[in-house]
Design a protein around this motif. Structure first.
Motif, short mmCIF file in Angstrom:
data_model
loop_
_atom_site.label_atom_id
_atom_site.label_comp_id
_atom_site.label_asym_id
_atom_site.label_seq_id
_atom_site.Cartn_x
_atom_site.Cartn_y
_atom_site.Cartn_z
N GLN A 221 0.86 -1.18 0.00
CA GLN A 221 0.00 0.00 0.00
C GLN A 221 0.89 1.22 0.00
O GLN A 221 1.79 1.33 0.84
CB GLN A 221 -0.91 0.01 1.23
N MET A 222 0.65 2.14 -0.92
CA MET A 222 1.58 3.26 -1.10
C MET A 222 0.81 4.51 -1.53
O MET A 222 -0.12 4.43 -2.32
CB MET A 222 2.60 2.88 -2.19
N GLU A 223 1.23 5.65 -1.01
CA GLU A 223 0.70 6.92 -1.48
C GLU A 223 1.84 7.89 -1.72
O GLU A 223 2.89 7.80 -1.09
CB GLU A 223 -0.29 7.52 -0.48
N ARG A 224 1.64 8.79 -2.65
CA ARG A 224 2.66 9.77 -3.01
C ARG A 224 2.31 11.11 -2.38
O ARG A 224 1.15 11.50 -2.33
CB ARG A 224 2.74 9.90 -4.53
N GLN A 225 3.34 11.80 -1.90
CA GLN A 225 3.15 13.08 -1.21
C GLN A 225 4.15 14.10 -1.73
O GLN A 225 5.25 13.74 -2.18
CB GLN A 225 3.35 12.90 0.29
N PRO A 226 3.81 15.38 -1.65
CA PRO A 226 4.79 16.41 -2.02
C PRO A 226 5.92 16.45 -1.01
O PRO A 226 5.74 16.05 0.14
CB PRO A 226 3.97 17.71 -1.99
N PRO A 227 7.10 16.91 -1.41
CA PRO A 227 8.23 16.99 -0.46
C PRO A 227 7.92 18.00 0.65
O PRO A 227 7.31 19.04 0.40
CB PRO A 227 9.40 17.47 -1.33
N PRO A 228 8.34 17.71 1.88
CA PRO A 228 8.06 18.64 2.98
C PRO A 228 8.85 19.94 2.90
O PRO A 228 8.44 20.95 3.47
CB PRO A 228 8.44 17.83 4.23
N ILE A 238 7.18 8.90 -1.10
CA ILE A 238 6.22 7.80 -1.05
C ILE A 238 6.17 7.31 0.39
O ILE A 238 7.16 7.24 1.08
CB ILE A 238 6.61 6.66 -2.01
N MET A 239 4.95 6.99 0.83
CA MET A 239 4.75 6.51 2.20
C MET A 239 3.77 5.35 2.15
O MET A 239 2.83 5.36 1.37
CB MET A 239 4.19 7.62 3.09
N GLY A 240 4.04 4.32 2.95
CA GLY A 240 3.11 3.20 2.96
C GLY A 240 3.63 2.02 3.73
O GLY A 240 4.53 2.13 4.56
N LYS A 241 3.05 0.86 3.44
CA LYS A 241 3.46 -0.38 4.11
C LYS A 241 3.43 -1.52 3.12
O LYS A 241 2.72 -1.50 2.11
CB LYS A 241 2.58 -0.68 5.32
N ALA A 242 4.24 -2.53 3.42
CA ALA A 242 4.27 -3.76 2.64
C ALA A 242 4.15 -4.94 3.59
O ALA A 242 4.73 -4.93 4.68
CB ALA A 242 5.57 -3.85 1.82
N VAL A 243 3.41 -5.94 3.19
CA VAL A 243 3.17 -7.13 4.03
C VAL A 243 3.94 -8.30 3.47
O VAL A 243 3.87 -8.59 2.28
CB VAL A 243 1.67 -7.47 4.07
N LYS A 244 4.70 -8.99 4.34
CA LYS A 244 5.42 -10.17 3.89
C LYS A 244 4.45 -11.34 3.69
O LYS A 244 3.62 -11.59 4.56
CB LYS A 244 6.50 -10.57 4.90
#
Length: 244
Positions: A221-228, A238-244
């Motif tokens: 699961q991933m979402e894209r964000q502007p740079p801070p 990009i921020m999110g999580k991955a499941v093994k």
């Protein structure tokens, strides 16, 4: 547009020639390893203020792994100064890995300020080779602003996959390249050779989302964000999580 890149890279190189000479002679790396933790302590404190809501939302999902008595074994890869500790739920057993030993004193301070966590150990190692950590030994791996500076994102993700237990989670927050046809991407290519010295190996043009998607996780699961920070040459995040 591509034809401009070598010319502009040469111009930037000439303007920053002392830095490149120090790096060539082997004098810059020890200096960088010493100053970089202080730079990151300042930068991540500012970033946390901008990203607090998003980080709390992301790391709140760690609580879903926690049973009534079992503590969550959490590995922070490229832990830096420990800016994420405040966002972890109580009771996590935190192991930190970073190739720069100069971060340890910052971690000690961060842990003292976050008594809701159990600090396991600090391992000086590169993400591509975490042999000190056993297979399937972690419930969670956290990787924030790390894959930009490693030698091989693919190998790091393989190591993360190895140490995670089945069903374990990788949480990530990484900056990535601008769109390839944009002027912003051109400037990232121009600045990257110099920026790698300033940012302790940081690459500006990596398309890290592709590495994560190819890393054999069962779900991403991933979402894209502007740079801070608009004043830095780093691109979207990009921020999110991955499941093994």
């Amino acid at each position: 547009m591509d034809a401009l890149v070598p010319f502009l890279q040469l111009l930037v190189l000439l303007l920053t020639l002392p830095l490149h000479l120090l790096a060539l002679l082997g004098f810059w790396q020890p200096v960088c390893k010493t100053y970089f933790p202080y730079f990151m302590a300042m930068l991540t404190a500012k970033a946390n203020k901008k990203m607090e809501k998003k980080k709390r939302e992301l790391f709140s999902q760690i609580k879903d792994l926690k049973g009534t008595s079992k503590k969550v074994a959490l590995l922070e890869l490229g832990c830096g100064t420990g800016p994420n500790f405040q966002f972890y739920p109580p009771g996590c057993k935190v192991t930190c890995v970073d190739p720069n030993p100069n971060f340890e004193k910052f971690l000690t301070k961060s842990m003292a300020e976050n008594r809701h966590l159990q600090y396991e150990r600090f391992v000086v190692a590169h993400g591509e080779d975490m042999k000190q950590l056993a297979d399937h030994s972690m419930d969670v791996v956290v990787c924030t602003l790390v894959l930009c500076s490693v030698q091989s994102p693919k190998k790091v993700l393989q190591e993360i996959h190895r140490v995670l237990r089945p069903g374990g989670l990788l949480f990530f927050w990484e900056h990535v390249a601008e769109p390839r046809e944009s002027w912003a991407f051109l400037w990232q290519r121009v600045l990257e050779p110099t920026w790698k010295h300033i940012g302790d190996g940081c690459h500006l043009t990596r398309e890290t989302w592709k590495d994560i998607e190819r890393a054999q996780f069962s779900e991403v699961q991933m979402e894209r964000q502007p740079p801070p920070f608009k004043w830095l040459p780093v691109g979207p995040h990009i921020m999110g999580k991955a499941v093994k």
